[in-house]
Design an enzyme around this catalytic site. Sequence first.
Site, PDB file in Angstrom:
ATOM      1  N   LYS A  96       0.820  -1.216   0.000  1.00 65.00           N
ATOM      2  CA  LYS A  96       0.000   0.000   0.000  1.00 65.00           C
ATOM      3  C   LYS A  96       0.849   1.258   0.000  1.00 65.00           C
ATOM      4  O   LYS A  96       0.439   2.274  -0.555  1.00 65.00           O
ATOM      5  CB  LYS A  96      -0.945  -0.008   1.200  1.00 65.00           C
ATOM      6  CG  LYS A  96      -1.963  -1.129   1.096  1.00 65.00           C
ATOM      7  CD  LYS A  96      -3.339  -0.729   1.550  1.00 65.00           C
ATOM      8  CE  LYS A  96      -4.328  -1.775   1.037  1.00 65.00           C
ATOM      9  NZ  LYS A  96      -5.659  -1.629   1.555  1.00 65.00           N
ATOM     10  N   LYS A 138     -11.302  -4.777  -4.486  1.00 64.86           N
ATOM     11  CA  LYS A 138     -12.445  -3.867  -4.495  1.00 64.86           C
ATOM     12  C   LYS A 138     -11.994  -2.423  -4.495  1.00 64.86           C
ATOM     13  O   LYS A 138     -12.744  -1.538  -4.826  1.00 64.86           O
ATOM     14  CB  LYS A 138     -13.389  -4.143  -3.326  1.00 64.86           C
ATOM     15  CG  LYS A 138     -12.785  -3.972  -1.941  1.00 64.86           C
ATOM     16  CD  LYS A 138     -13.812  -4.405  -0.900  1.00 64.86           C
ATOM     17  CE  LYS A 138     -13.312  -4.261   0.521  1.00 64.86           C
ATOM     18  NZ  LYS A 138     -11.997  -4.846   0.804  1.00 64.86           N
ATOM     19  N   LYS A 144      -5.032 -10.402  -6.996  1.00 67.83           N
ATOM     20  CA  LYS A 144      -6.337 -10.639  -6.400  1.00 67.83           C
ATOM     21  C   LYS A 144      -7.375  -9.687  -7.000  1.00 67.83           C
ATOM     22  O   LYS A 144      -7.052  -8.555  -7.315  1.00 67.83           O
ATOM     23  CB  LYS A 144      -6.206 -10.403  -4.883  1.00 67.83           C
ATOM     24  CG  LYS A 144      -7.468 -10.573  -4.076  1.00 67.83           C
ATOM     25  CD  LYS A 144      -7.165 -10.399  -2.589  1.00 67.83           C
ATOM     26  CE  LYS A 144      -8.189  -9.476  -1.955  1.00 67.83           C
ATOM     27  NZ  LYS A 144      -8.130  -9.424  -0.487  1.00 67.83           N
TER      28      LYS A 144
END
Length: 334
Positions: A114, A199, A196
Amino acid sequence: MEEKKTMLSGIKPSGDLTLGSYLGPLHHWPKMIEEYDCYYFMADLHAITVRQNPADLRRRTVEQLAQYIACGLNPDKCTIFVQSHVHQHAELGWVLNCYAMFGELSRMTQFKDKSAKNADNINGGLFTYPSLMAADILLYQPDLVPVGEDQKQHVELARNIVQRFNGVYGDVFKMPEPYIPKVGARIMSLTNPAAKMSKSDNGDTGRVTLMDDPNVIMKQFKRAITDSDTERCVRYDPENKPGVANLMQIYASATGKTFDEIEREFDGLGYGRFKPAVGEAVVEMLRPIQDETKRILADRAYLESVYRAGAEKASRAAERTLRRVYKKIGFVAR
Ligand code: TRP
Protein backbone atom coordinates in the site's frame (compact mmCIF):
# COMPACT_ATOMS: atom_id res chain seq x y z
CA MET A 1 -24.95 -26.53 27.83
CA GLU A 2 -21.70 -26.36 25.93
CA GLU A 3 -20.72 -22.82 25.04
CA LYS A 4 -20.50 -21.93 21.39
CA LYS A 5 -17.10 -20.91 20.09
CA THR A 6 -16.69 -17.34 18.90
CA MET A 7 -15.77 -16.14 15.44
CA LEU A 8 -15.14 -12.70 14.02
CA SER A 9 -14.40 -11.11 10.68
CA GLY A 10 -14.71 -7.81 8.86
CA ILE A 11 -14.39 -6.16 5.46
CA LYS A 12 -13.30 -2.59 4.75
CA PRO A 13 -15.90 -0.50 2.94
CA SER A 14 -13.13 0.96 0.80
CA GLY A 15 -14.66 -0.18 -2.46
CA ASP A 16 -17.78 -1.90 -3.72
CA LEU A 17 -17.86 -5.56 -2.76
CA THR A 18 -16.80 -7.81 -5.60
CA LEU A 19 -17.38 -11.33 -6.77
CA GLY A 20 -14.11 -12.05 -4.94
CA SER A 21 -15.56 -10.72 -1.67
CA TYR A 22 -18.56 -12.95 -2.14
CA LEU A 23 -16.87 -16.21 -3.14
CA GLY A 24 -14.10 -15.58 -0.64
CA PRO A 25 -15.49 -14.60 2.75
CA LEU A 26 -19.13 -13.63 2.33
CA HIS A 27 -20.67 -16.83 1.19
CA HIS A 28 -18.90 -18.81 3.92
CA TRP A 29 -19.99 -16.53 6.72
CA PRO A 30 -23.67 -17.54 6.93
CA LYS A 31 -22.67 -21.20 7.27
CA MET A 32 -20.78 -20.38 10.45
CA ILE A 33 -23.72 -18.81 12.25
CA GLU A 34 -25.26 -22.03 13.56
CA GLU A 35 -22.03 -23.34 14.92
CA TYR A 36 -20.35 -20.18 16.20
CA ASP A 37 -21.20 -17.02 18.03
CA CYS A 38 -20.36 -14.70 15.11
CA TYR A 39 -19.35 -11.05 14.92
CA TYR A 40 -19.21 -9.43 11.48
CA PHE A 41 -18.39 -5.80 10.92
CA MET A 42 -17.79 -3.06 8.37
CA ALA A 43 -14.18 -1.95 9.00
CA ASP A 44 -14.62 1.76 8.32
CA LEU A 45 -11.78 2.76 10.68
CA HIS A 46 -9.47 0.70 8.50
CA ALA A 47 -10.85 2.16 5.28
CA ILE A 48 -9.55 5.67 6.03
CA THR A 49 -5.92 4.54 5.97
CA VAL A 50 -6.40 5.31 2.30
CA ARG A 51 -8.15 8.59 1.38
CA GLN A 52 -11.91 8.10 0.99
CA ASN A 53 -14.60 10.30 -0.42
CA PRO A 54 -16.91 10.83 2.63
CA ALA A 55 -20.18 10.37 0.72
CA ASP A 56 -18.91 7.19 -0.93
CA LEU A 57 -17.65 5.79 2.37
CA ARG A 58 -21.03 6.36 4.01
CA ARG A 59 -22.93 4.86 1.09
CA ARG A 60 -20.67 1.82 0.88
CA THR A 61 -20.82 1.13 4.61
CA VAL A 62 -24.62 0.96 4.55
CA GLU A 63 -24.66 -0.93 1.27
CA GLN A 64 -22.19 -3.43 2.66
CA LEU A 65 -24.49 -4.02 5.62
CA ALA A 66 -27.42 -4.65 3.26
CA GLN A 67 -25.23 -7.02 1.27
CA TYR A 68 -24.16 -8.95 4.37
CA ILE A 69 -27.83 -9.54 5.14
CA ALA A 70 -28.72 -10.29 1.52
CA CYS A 71 -25.94 -12.90 1.41
CA GLY A 72 -27.61 -14.74 4.26
CA LEU A 73 -26.33 -13.20 7.49
CA ASN A 74 -29.40 -13.13 9.67
CA PRO A 75 -28.92 -10.23 12.11
CA ASP A 76 -31.04 -12.04 14.70
CA LYS A 77 -28.54 -14.87 14.78
CA CYS A 78 -25.23 -13.00 14.70
CA THR A 79 -23.85 -9.59 15.59
CA ILE A 80 -23.36 -7.18 12.68
CA PHE A 81 -21.97 -3.75 13.37
CA VAL A 82 -20.08 -0.73 12.09
CA GLN A 83 -16.56 -0.63 13.52
CA SER A 84 -16.58 3.11 14.29
CA HIS A 85 -19.79 2.68 16.32
CA VAL A 86 -17.91 0.63 18.87
CA HIS A 87 -15.37 3.03 20.36
CA GLN A 88 -13.49 0.25 22.14
CA HIS A 89 -11.79 -0.66 18.83
CA ALA A 90 -9.93 2.64 18.61
CA GLU A 91 -9.12 2.51 22.33
CA LEU A 92 -7.68 -0.98 22.40
CA GLY A 93 -6.01 -0.21 19.07
CA TRP A 94 -3.99 2.50 20.80
CA VAL A 95 -3.02 0.22 23.65
CA LEU A 96 -1.91 -2.54 21.30
CA ASN A 97 0.16 -0.06 19.33
CA CYS A 98 2.33 0.02 22.41
CA TYR A 99 2.75 -3.75 22.23
CA ALA A 100 3.45 -4.02 18.50
CA MET A 101 7.03 -3.55 17.46
CA PHE A 102 8.27 -1.17 14.80
CA GLY A 103 10.25 -3.96 13.16
CA GLU A 104 7.24 -6.25 13.13
CA LEU A 105 4.98 -3.64 11.57
CA SER A 106 7.67 -2.81 9.01
CA ARG A 107 7.65 -6.37 7.74
CA MET A 108 3.95 -6.45 6.83
CA THR A 109 3.61 -7.06 3.10
CA GLN A 110 0.31 -5.17 2.92
CA PHE A 111 2.03 -2.08 4.34
CA LYS A 112 4.76 -2.34 1.73
CA ASP A 113 2.25 -2.85 -1.09
CA LYS A 114 0.00 0.00 0.00
CA SER A 115 2.88 2.39 0.57
CA ALA A 116 4.02 1.70 -2.95
CA LYS A 117 0.52 2.33 -4.30
CA ASN A 118 -0.12 5.45 -2.19
CA ALA A 119 3.30 7.03 -2.22
CA ASP A 120 1.80 10.49 -1.56
CA ASN A 121 -0.06 9.33 1.57
CA ILE A 122 2.04 6.90 3.60
CA ASN A 123 0.37 7.84 6.88
CA GLY A 124 0.79 6.45 10.39
CA GLY A 125 -2.53 4.64 10.20
CA LEU A 126 -1.37 2.62 7.24
CA PHE A 127 1.63 1.54 9.29
CA THR A 128 -0.25 0.72 12.51
CA TYR A 129 -3.20 -0.88 10.70
CA PRO A 130 -2.31 -4.33 12.10
CA SER A 131 -2.50 -3.14 15.74
CA LEU A 132 -6.04 -1.91 15.13
CA MET A 133 -6.87 -5.17 13.43
CA ALA A 134 -5.45 -7.03 16.43
CA ALA A 135 -7.75 -4.95 18.63
CA ASP A 136 -10.77 -5.79 16.42
CA ILE A 137 -10.00 -9.42 16.96
CA LEU A 138 -8.91 -9.56 20.58
CA LEU A 139 -11.79 -7.49 21.96
CA TYR A 140 -14.15 -10.38 21.27
CA GLN A 141 -11.90 -13.23 22.43
CA PRO A 142 -12.65 -15.25 19.28
CA ASP A 143 -11.47 -18.79 18.66
CA LEU A 144 -11.46 -18.38 14.91
CA VAL A 145 -10.80 -15.52 12.47
CA PRO A 146 -11.74 -16.31 8.86
CA VAL A 147 -9.61 -14.21 6.53
CA GLY A 148 -8.20 -14.25 3.03
CA GLU A 149 -4.67 -15.44 2.46
CA ASP A 150 -3.49 -11.81 2.25
CA GLN A 151 -4.60 -11.15 5.85
CA LYS A 152 -2.94 -14.14 7.42
CA GLN A 153 0.19 -12.18 8.26
CA HIS A 154 -1.93 -9.69 10.22
CA VAL A 155 -3.54 -12.45 12.23
CA GLU A 156 -0.07 -13.82 12.93
CA LEU A 157 0.91 -10.42 14.26
CA ALA A 158 -2.18 -10.41 16.49
CA ARG A 159 -1.03 -13.77 17.81
CA ASN A 160 2.42 -12.33 18.57
CA ILE A 161 0.76 -9.51 20.48
CA VAL A 162 -1.29 -12.01 22.50
CA GLN A 163 1.84 -13.88 23.44
CA ARG A 164 3.68 -10.73 24.40
CA PHE A 165 0.78 -9.22 26.33
CA ASN A 166 -0.28 -12.38 28.13
CA GLY A 167 3.38 -13.04 28.91
CA VAL A 168 3.44 -9.87 30.99
CA TYR A 169 -0.08 -9.70 32.41
CA GLY A 170 -1.37 -13.27 32.50
CA ASP A 171 -4.23 -14.76 30.51
CA VAL A 172 -5.99 -11.66 29.20
CA PHE A 173 -6.49 -12.51 25.52
CA LYS A 174 -7.53 -15.77 23.96
CA MET A 175 -5.16 -16.95 21.21
CA PRO A 176 -7.06 -16.62 17.90
CA GLU A 177 -6.61 -19.03 14.99
CA PRO A 178 -6.71 -17.80 11.40
CA TYR A 179 -9.09 -19.76 9.22
CA ILE A 180 -8.64 -19.68 5.46
CA PRO A 181 -11.45 -21.40 3.56
CA LYS A 182 -10.02 -23.52 0.76
CA VAL A 183 -12.55 -23.42 -2.06
CA GLY A 184 -12.94 -20.11 -3.80
CA ALA A 185 -10.76 -18.48 -1.19
CA ARG A 186 -8.95 -16.31 -3.65
CA ILE A 187 -10.60 -15.04 -6.80
CA MET A 188 -8.17 -13.28 -9.09
CA SER A 189 -8.60 -10.29 -11.39
CA LEU A 190 -10.19 -11.25 -14.71
CA THR A 191 -7.62 -9.24 -16.62
CA ASN A 192 -4.59 -10.04 -14.47
CA PRO A 193 -4.78 -13.51 -12.94
CA ALA A 194 -1.60 -12.82 -10.96
CA ALA A 195 -3.42 -10.25 -8.78
CA LYS A 196 -6.34 -10.64 -6.40
CA MET A 197 -9.68 -9.26 -7.59
CA SER A 198 -9.57 -6.04 -5.62
CA LYS A 199 -12.44 -3.87 -4.50
CA SER A 200 -10.33 -0.78 -3.94
CA ASP A 201 -7.88 -0.60 -6.82
CA ASN A 202 -9.10 2.19 -9.00
CA GLY A 203 -9.27 1.44 -12.64
CA ASP A 204 -9.12 -2.32 -12.10
CA THR A 205 -10.92 -3.49 -15.18
CA GLY A 206 -10.76 -7.11 -14.11
CA ARG A 207 -13.39 -7.03 -11.43
CA VAL A 208 -17.09 -7.70 -11.15
CA THR A 209 -18.93 -6.03 -8.29
CA LEU A 210 -21.89 -7.62 -6.53
CA MET A 211 -24.22 -4.94 -7.87
CA ASP A 212 -23.04 -4.87 -11.52
CA ASP A 213 -25.73 -5.10 -14.19
CA PRO A 214 -25.94 -8.43 -16.02
CA ASN A 215 -24.72 -6.88 -19.27
CA VAL A 216 -21.66 -5.43 -17.52
CA ILE A 217 -20.94 -8.81 -15.94
CA MET A 218 -21.21 -10.56 -19.32
CA LYS A 219 -18.89 -8.01 -20.90
CA GLN A 220 -16.30 -8.49 -18.15
CA PHE A 221 -16.29 -12.25 -18.60
CA LYS A 222 -16.10 -12.09 -22.37
CA ARG A 223 -13.01 -9.89 -21.97
CA ALA A 224 -11.43 -12.13 -19.34
CA ILE A 225 -7.83 -13.18 -19.92
CA THR A 226 -7.50 -16.89 -20.52
CA ASP A 227 -3.99 -17.86 -21.47
CA SER A 228 -1.59 -17.60 -24.32
CA ASP A 229 -0.90 -21.25 -25.00
CA THR A 230 -2.07 -22.76 -28.24
CA GLU A 231 -4.03 -25.58 -26.69
CA ARG A 232 -7.10 -23.38 -26.06
CA CYS A 233 -8.85 -25.99 -24.00
CA VAL A 234 -10.58 -25.76 -20.63
CA ARG A 235 -8.27 -27.63 -18.29
CA TYR A 236 -7.46 -26.98 -14.63
CA ASP A 237 -3.79 -26.07 -14.51
CA PRO A 238 -3.27 -23.07 -12.21
CA GLU A 239 0.47 -23.09 -12.82
CA ASN A 240 0.40 -22.77 -16.61
CA LYS A 241 -3.15 -21.56 -17.19
CA PRO A 242 -3.92 -19.24 -14.26
CA GLY A 243 -6.60 -17.29 -16.14
CA VAL A 244 -8.52 -20.43 -17.07
CA ALA A 245 -8.07 -21.86 -13.57
CA ASN A 246 -9.54 -18.68 -12.08
CA LEU A 247 -12.56 -18.86 -14.40
CA MET A 248 -13.01 -22.54 -13.56
CA GLN A 249 -12.86 -21.70 -9.87
CA ILE A 250 -15.57 -19.10 -10.32
CA TYR A 251 -17.71 -21.42 -12.45
CA ALA A 252 -17.28 -24.26 -9.95
CA SER A 253 -18.34 -22.03 -7.06
CA ALA A 254 -21.32 -20.63 -8.97
CA THR A 255 -22.63 -23.98 -10.22
CA GLY A 256 -21.36 -26.51 -7.68
CA LYS A 257 -19.71 -28.50 -10.49
CA THR A 258 -16.32 -30.15 -10.06
CA PHE A 259 -13.30 -29.30 -12.21
CA ASP A 260 -13.63 -32.71 -13.92
CA GLU A 261 -17.24 -32.04 -14.81
CA ILE A 262 -16.33 -28.62 -16.16
CA GLU A 263 -13.51 -30.01 -18.30
CA ARG A 264 -15.91 -32.55 -19.78
CA GLU A 265 -18.66 -29.99 -20.33
CA PHE A 266 -16.39 -27.79 -22.43
CA ASP A 267 -14.34 -30.52 -24.05
CA GLY A 268 -13.57 -29.41 -27.60
CA LEU A 269 -15.57 -26.17 -27.27
CA GLY A 270 -12.79 -23.66 -26.55
CA TYR A 271 -12.90 -20.42 -24.63
CA GLY A 272 -15.45 -18.75 -26.87
CA ARG A 273 -18.15 -20.90 -25.30
CA PHE A 274 -16.64 -21.18 -21.84
CA LYS A 275 -16.30 -17.48 -20.96
CA PRO A 276 -19.94 -16.48 -21.59
CA ALA A 277 -21.07 -19.61 -19.72
CA VAL A 278 -19.13 -18.46 -16.66
CA GLY A 279 -20.65 -14.98 -17.05
CA GLU A 280 -24.18 -16.39 -17.18
CA ALA A 281 -23.60 -18.58 -14.14
CA VAL A 282 -22.37 -15.54 -12.20
CA VAL A 283 -25.34 -13.42 -13.31
CA GLU A 284 -27.72 -16.13 -12.06
CA MET A 285 -25.84 -16.54 -8.80
CA LEU A 286 -25.87 -12.80 -8.10
CA ARG A 287 -29.44 -12.07 -9.20
CA PRO A 288 -31.19 -13.00 -5.93
CA ILE A 289 -28.50 -11.21 -3.90
CA GLN A 290 -28.91 -8.05 -5.96
CA ASP A 291 -32.69 -8.11 -5.63
CA GLU A 292 -32.52 -8.68 -1.90
CA THR A 293 -29.87 -5.97 -1.41
CA LYS A 294 -32.05 -3.42 -3.22
CA ARG A 295 -35.08 -4.40 -1.18
CA ILE A 296 -33.20 -4.05 2.12
CA LEU A 297 -31.52 -0.77 1.09
CA ALA A 298 -34.93 0.77 0.53
CA ASP A 299 -35.76 0.18 4.20
CA ARG A 300 -33.51 2.62 6.03
CA ALA A 301 -35.30 2.26 9.35
CA TYR A 302 -34.63 -1.46 9.33
CA LEU A 303 -30.95 -1.00 8.47
CA GLU A 304 -30.55 1.53 11.26
CA SER A 305 -32.18 -0.79 13.76
CA VAL A 306 -29.77 -3.56 12.73
CA TYR A 307 -26.61 -1.53 13.14
CA ARG A 308 -27.78 0.03 16.38
CA ALA A 309 -28.58 -3.31 17.97
CA GLY A 310 -25.32 -4.72 16.59
CA ALA A 311 -23.23 -1.89 18.06
CA GLU A 312 -24.89 -2.29 21.44
CA LYS A 313 -24.23 -5.99 21.59
CA ALA A 314 -20.67 -5.70 20.29
CA SER A 315 -19.96 -2.86 22.71
CA ARG A 316 -20.97 -4.93 25.70
CA ALA A 317 -18.60 -7.75 24.75
CA ALA A 318 -15.79 -5.35 23.81
CA GLU A 319 -16.12 -3.36 27.02
CA ARG A 320 -15.55 -6.46 29.16
CA THR A 321 -12.19 -7.05 27.50
CA LEU A 322 -11.17 -3.40 27.49
CA ARG A 323 -11.90 -3.06 31.24
CA ARG A 324 -9.68 -6.00 31.99
CA VAL A 325 -6.89 -4.64 29.83
CA TYR A 326 -7.05 -1.18 31.42
CA LYS A 327 -6.93 -2.70 34.86
CA LYS A 328 -4.01 -4.98 34.04
CA ILE A 329 -1.88 -2.22 32.55
CA GLY A 330 -2.45 0.06 35.52
CA PHE A 331 -5.04 2.62 34.47
CA VAL A 332 -7.08 4.08 37.32
CA ALA A 333 -10.71 2.95 37.22
CA ARG A 334 -13.09 5.85 36.78
N1 TRP B 1 -7.87 -6.10 7.20
C1 TRP B 1 -9.00 -6.82 6.69
C2 TRP B 1 -9.03 -6.69 5.17
O1 TRP B 1 -8.43 -5.80 4.62
C3 TRP B 1 -10.30 -6.31 7.27
C4 TRP B 1 -10.29 -6.45 8.75
C5 TRP B 1 -10.15 -5.44 9.65
C6 TRP B 1 -10.43 -7.66 9.48
N2 TRP B 1 -10.20 -5.93 10.91
C7 TRP B 1 -10.37 -7.29 10.84
C8 TRP B 1 -10.61 -9.01 9.12
C9 TRP B 1 -10.46 -8.25 11.85
C10 TRP B 1 -10.69 -9.96 10.14
C11 TRP B 1 -10.61 -9.58 11.49
O2 TRP B 1 -9.67 -7.49 4.52
